[in-house]
Design an enzyme around this catalytic site. Structure first.
Site: not given
Length: 254
Positions: A162, A232, A239, A242, A248
């Site tokens: 990463k 998230c 949620c 969102c 989702c």
């Protein structure tokens, strides 16, 4: 009936209007609703006010420094950022920069002093050793600069995939792959952006690179990290706030 079945399978993998009247090639897998999900995440991230936006690695280096010093500072910020909040990394980098953050200044600094400066970043004792070892390699092998390939970057002590991909993005403005951290890993699994559940960020990187268009590889880390910091969340995701709640796969279960 045969044609009908073919059209249904192709509709999942292609945009409307592609290949009309032509024999379809083998459908490439891609997640359901991903374009709509991505656009909604862009909308939720439009204010750019997550910790990663204000204190992420791309904000931690001295942009007025010589290019090789800037790239070295990017790499150090990435090494410090592992399992550490952006606020803590940013503060540690500021303290380092106040002392003149270069390859030579770090080589001249003893480990105790370096440890006092970077504390309380996560695993700071290990990072002191990795920073000293990596800095010595950069001085001896790369003339004080950082490597310009992922393959060479991951050979440095304390540098994982990463970090290497983000170093390529930020320091070299080169996209060699997708930078996947815990946020990208978690959200990719929640949205089913991977064919099957992945166990770690590196598995997720490989899975995403199989289908995600290359021109999105650089953007996806920034988008999903901020989304993961604000909406998230790892535990108790928001949620109800969102925009992807209706499309989702994880929203109904969390």
């Amino acid at each position: 009936p045969r044609q009908s079945r073919r059209r249904k399978s192709v509709a999942i993998a292609y945009e409307a209007g592609q290949g009309d009247g032509a024999e379809p090639r083998r459908a490439r897998w891609e997640p359901r609703h991903w374009r709509e999900q991505l656009q909604r995440i862009r909308e939720m991230r439009s204010s750019r006010d997550a910790p990663v936006d204000e204190m992420g690695v791309q904000r931690c280096y001295d942009s007025s420094a010589p290019p090789e010093v800037m790239r070295y500072q990017v790499l150090l910020a990435l090494m410090l950022s592992s399992q550490t909040k952006d606020q803590v990394t940013s503060a540690a980098m500021l303290r380092l920069r106040r002392r003149g953050l270069t390859v030579d200044s770090v080589l001249q600094m003893d480990e105790d002093t370096l440890g006092q400066i970077i504390y309380p970043v996560g695993f700071w004792r290990n990072k002191v050793k990795y920073i000293k070892q990596t800095t010595a390699i950069l001085k001896q092998k790369y003339g004080g600069d950082i490597p310009s390939t992922v393959e060479e970057l991951v050979q440095l002590p304390g540098v994982g995939p990463k970090m290497a991909h983000l170093a390529m993005h930020i320091a070299w403005d080169s996209v060699a792959g997708i930078a996947v951290d815990t946020h990208v890993h978690r959200i990719s699994n929640r949205l089913k952006w991977v064919k099957k559940e992945t166990k770690n960020p590196e598995e997720t990187r490989v899975a995403l690179e199989e289908w995600l268009p290359r021109d999105l590889w650089k953007e996806i880390n920034w988008l999903l990290v901020g989304f993961g910091q604000q909406t998230c969340l790892p535990v108790h995701p928001r949620c109800s706030q969102c925009l992807n709640q209706d499309i989702c796969p994880a929203a109904k279960r969390l």
